[in-house]
Design a protein around this motif. Sequence first.
Motif, PDB file in Angstrom:
ATOM      1  N   ILE A 115       0.859  -1.192   0.000  1.00  0.00           N
ATOM      2  CA  ILE A 115       0.000   0.000   0.000  1.00  0.00           C
ATOM      3  C   ILE A 115       0.890   1.235   0.000  1.00  0.00           C
ATOM      4  O   ILE A 115       1.760   1.396   0.871  1.00  0.00           O
ATOM      5  CB  ILE A 115      -0.950   0.010   1.205  1.00  0.00           C
ATOM      6  CG1 ILE A 115      -1.821  -1.253   1.183  1.00  0.00           C
ATOM      7  CG2 ILE A 115      -1.832   1.260   1.187  1.00  0.00           C
ATOM      8  CD1 ILE A 115      -2.743  -1.388   2.364  1.00  0.00           C
ATOM      9  N   TYR A 139       0.749   5.344   0.019  1.00  0.00           N
ATOM     10  CA  TYR A 139      -0.239   6.359   0.375  1.00  0.00           C
ATOM     11  C   TYR A 139       0.463   7.622   0.849  1.00  0.00           C
ATOM     12  O   TYR A 139       1.687   7.668   0.977  1.00  0.00           O
ATOM     13  CB  TYR A 139      -1.201   5.825   1.448  1.00  0.00           C
ATOM     14  CG  TYR A 139      -0.538   5.370   2.727  1.00  0.00           C
ATOM     15  CD1 TYR A 139      -0.641   6.117   3.892  1.00  0.00           C
ATOM     16  CD2 TYR A 139       0.194   4.186   2.778  1.00  0.00           C
ATOM     17  CE1 TYR A 139      -0.039   5.702   5.077  1.00  0.00           C
ATOM     18  CE2 TYR A 139       0.801   3.757   3.949  1.00  0.00           C
ATOM     19  CZ  TYR A 139       0.680   4.517   5.099  1.00  0.00           C
ATOM     20  OH  TYR A 139       1.279   4.114   6.256  1.00  0.00           O
ATOM     21  N   THR A 169      -2.621   4.243   8.023  1.00  0.00           N
ATOM     22  CA  THR A 169      -1.661   3.233   8.460  1.00  0.00           C
ATOM     23  C   THR A 169      -2.355   2.152   9.283  1.00  0.00           C
ATOM     24  O   THR A 169      -2.161   0.952   9.061  1.00  0.00           O
ATOM     25  CB  THR A 169      -0.545   3.893   9.285  1.00  0.00           C
ATOM     26  OG1 THR A 169       0.077   4.899   8.486  1.00  0.00           O
ATOM     27  CG2 THR A 169       0.490   2.881   9.739  1.00  0.00           C
ATOM     28  N   ALA A 220      -5.409   0.355   7.108  1.00  0.00           N
ATOM     29  CA  ALA A 220      -4.902  -0.579   6.104  1.00  0.00           C
ATOM     30  C   ALA A 220      -4.296  -1.812   6.758  1.00  0.00           C
ATOM     31  O   ALA A 220      -4.552  -2.947   6.336  1.00  0.00           O
ATOM     32  CB  ALA A 220      -3.870   0.121   5.224  1.00  0.00           C
ATOM     33  N   ALA A 221      -3.504  -1.600   7.786  1.00  0.00           N
ATOM     34  CA  ALA A 221      -2.831  -2.726   8.435  1.00  0.00           C
ATOM     35  C   ALA A 221      -3.827  -3.690   9.054  1.00  0.00           C
ATOM     36  O   ALA A 221      -3.727  -4.911   8.875  1.00  0.00           O
ATOM     37  CB  ALA A 221      -1.865  -2.204   9.496  1.00  0.00           C
ATOM     38  N   CYS A 230      -5.911  -5.641   6.493  1.00  0.00           N
ATOM     39  CA  CYS A 230      -5.101  -6.688   5.864  1.00  0.00           C
ATOM     40  C   CYS A 230      -4.919  -7.871   6.803  1.00  0.00           C
ATOM     41  O   CYS A 230      -5.095  -9.032   6.402  1.00  0.00           O
ATOM     42  CB  CYS A 230      -3.748  -6.129   5.437  1.00  0.00           C
ATOM     43  SG  CYS A 230      -3.815  -5.044   3.991  1.00  0.00           S
ATOM     44  N   VAL A 287       1.150  -7.137   4.986  1.00  0.00           N
ATOM     45  CA  VAL A 287       1.061  -5.834   4.344  1.00  0.00           C
ATOM     46  C   VAL A 287       2.396  -5.108   4.443  1.00  0.00           C
ATOM     47  O   VAL A 287       3.067  -5.136   5.474  1.00  0.00           O
ATOM     48  CB  VAL A 287      -0.075  -4.985   4.959  1.00  0.00           C
ATOM     49  CG1 VAL A 287       0.138  -4.759   6.454  1.00  0.00           C
ATOM     50  CG2 VAL A 287      -0.239  -3.664   4.230  1.00  0.00           C
ATOM     51  N   LEU A 326       3.656  -1.330   3.947  1.00  0.00           N
ATOM     52  CA  LEU A 326       3.156   0.037   3.861  1.00  0.00           C
ATOM     53  C   LEU A 326       4.280   0.988   3.477  1.00  0.00           C
ATOM     54  O   LEU A 326       5.391   0.895   4.004  1.00  0.00           O
ATOM     55  CB  LEU A 326       2.575   0.472   5.200  1.00  0.00           C
ATOM     56  CG  LEU A 326       1.414  -0.358   5.759  1.00  0.00           C
ATOM     57  CD1 LEU A 326       1.176  -0.015   7.218  1.00  0.00           C
ATOM     58  CD2 LEU A 326       0.159  -0.114   4.949  1.00  0.00           C
ATOM     59  N   ARG A 327       3.945   1.909   2.571  1.00  0.00           N
ATOM     60  CA  ARG A 327       4.897   2.965   2.248  1.00  0.00           C
ATOM     61  C   ARG A 327       4.127   4.278   2.272  1.00  0.00           C
ATOM     62  O   ARG A 327       3.452   4.647   1.318  1.00  0.00           O
ATOM     63  CB  ARG A 327       5.529   2.712   0.876  1.00  0.00           C
ATOM     64  CG  ARG A 327       6.892   3.405   0.660  1.00  0.00           C
ATOM     65  CD  ARG A 327       6.753   4.891   0.449  1.00  0.00           C
ATOM     66  NE  ARG A 327       7.974   5.522  -0.032  1.00  0.00           N
ATOM     67  CZ  ARG A 327       8.060   6.818  -0.318  1.00  0.00           C
ATOM     68  NH1 ARG A 327       7.009   7.609  -0.149  1.00  0.00           N
ATOM     69  NH2 ARG A 327       9.192   7.329  -0.756  1.00  0.00           N
ATOM     70  N   GLY A 328       4.187   4.987   3.422  1.00  0.00           N
ATOM     71  CA  GLY A 328       3.477   6.240   3.570  1.00  0.00           C
ATOM     72  C   GLY A 328       4.295   7.407   3.057  1.00  0.00           C
ATOM     73  O   GLY A 328       5.460   7.262   2.680  1.00  0.00           O
ATOM     74  N   ASN A 374       4.018   7.564  11.406  1.00  0.00           N
ATOM     75  CA  ASN A 374       3.896   6.176  10.953  1.00  0.00           C
ATOM     76  C   ASN A 374       4.897   5.258  11.646  1.00  0.00           C
ATOM     77  O   ASN A 374       4.575   4.114  11.984  1.00  0.00           O
ATOM     78  CB  ASN A 374       4.069   6.108   9.432  1.00  0.00           C
ATOM     79  CG  ASN A 374       2.880   6.685   8.694  1.00  0.00           C
ATOM     80  OD1 ASN A 374       1.779   6.742   9.227  1.00  0.00           O
ATOM     81  ND2 ASN A 374       3.104   7.118   7.464  1.00  0.00           N
ATOM     82  N   LEU A 433       6.714  -1.480   7.467  1.00  0.00           N
ATOM     83  CA  LEU A 433       6.697  -0.082   7.021  1.00  0.00           C
ATOM     84  C   LEU A 433       8.003   0.221   6.298  1.00  0.00           C
ATOM     85  O   LEU A 433       9.086   0.018   6.851  1.00  0.00           O
ATOM     86  CB  LEU A 433       6.544   0.872   8.204  1.00  0.00           C
ATOM     87  CG  LEU A 433       6.635   2.367   7.862  1.00  0.00           C
ATOM     88  CD1 LEU A 433       5.419   2.813   7.062  1.00  0.00           C
ATOM     89  CD2 LEU A 433       6.794   3.210   9.136  1.00  0.00           C
TER      90      LEU A 433
END
Length: 415
Positions: free
Chosen positions: A119, A121, A128, A131-132, A135, A142, A144-146, A154, A177
């Motif tokens: 993801i 975003y 964060t 989504a986590a 999932c 998952v 995540l790349r914020g 994050n 992350l």
Amino acid sequence: MSEVILKATAAKDAANVLNRLTTAQKNEALILVADALLDQEARILAANEEDLARGKESGTSPSLLDRLKLTPARLKDISDAVRLIVELPDPVGELLDTYHRPNGLFIEKRSVPLGVIGIIYEARPNVTVDAATLCLKSGNSVVLRGGSAALASNRAIIAVMREALSRSSVPADALQLIEDSDRGSVDEMLKLNGLLDVIIPRGGASLIQNVVKNATVPVIETGEGVCHTYIDASGEYAMAESISVNAKAQRPSVCNSMETLIVHQAFARAHLVSLAEKFREVHVELRGCDVTRDLVSWAKPASDADYATEYSDYILNVKVVNDLEEALGHIQRFGTKHSECIVTEDAANADRFMQEVDAAAVYHNASTRFTDGFEFGFGAEIGISTQKLHARGPMGLPALTSTKYRVVGTGQIRT
């Protein structure tokens, strides 16, 4: 080996463990996460203050700072959303269909996790958690790349969540992350076939288009929100005012807020001046067509570029039209297939609008602000899909699953 590959590999390994867990084990982990988010409130809010201070120094707009900001109340809402996800049915393993074939084969169709979801975003730290947890509940690891604007927030949120997971059956490595804020980390994720099963982008048009155009990993496209509200000739004024002001000003920084108000000429002549004053009271700048500016002297001119823009700010386009046909044409030209509304007492016009408008969500006499996983009863959402394959609209737990056929025989062979 890069951070992206290391963390995606760890997530893939964890997915094999996660796939074996029961609903009860996943729910127990999410309850620990919900508790930890409140227990570690001071830690999370302190990190968020770092992001806000950096944003103010760099000239980030007030609307984007609002998207970034966490408060005790917002953090409690985030924790409550996790608890609501716990209460939702587990979509994994659901029996979707059965078949008895003439040759004696018995076939089941069941839902299964997608696997490892990436993801990408921007600056909303609540994403964060949403989504986590979605999932994890649906059995997916998952990555995540914020956005860099929310990096400190994050980091703190993920650290708190992973610490909670370490006390559960859910492997902490199922939650990753990417902390590298360089754009190269995004580009690397887009090509991570074999480690990521799908990528979901959430953010502005440039981010989404970059992912769609450059990814080799399958993408579920979430769209920008150039949302419209059309007030028909028969629209009741008090309702039209309430809906349109809410759709624009309740929280303009989010994708389901209204960007263009379309008004039937008869309604405009009777009510647009009064309605414009309501927008001015809540500090909304109006940009309009020639008819709009004839009626509302302080409105600025609107160009085609304005009508195509997702402002995410206290700016609103206004377009006066002759009839429903012209309103539909405007939406078809400038809409992004997100959320569209008609305010009318004419049932035939409402039916036509809801049938013909091509959008993930269409509304009759209700604000577009309801296009949201929580408001739809999904607990939270992974994003709002504006495409038509696999999932459309707010994506809750079922949208994060695929299917598997289980076939049972008694020695059959194909001849």
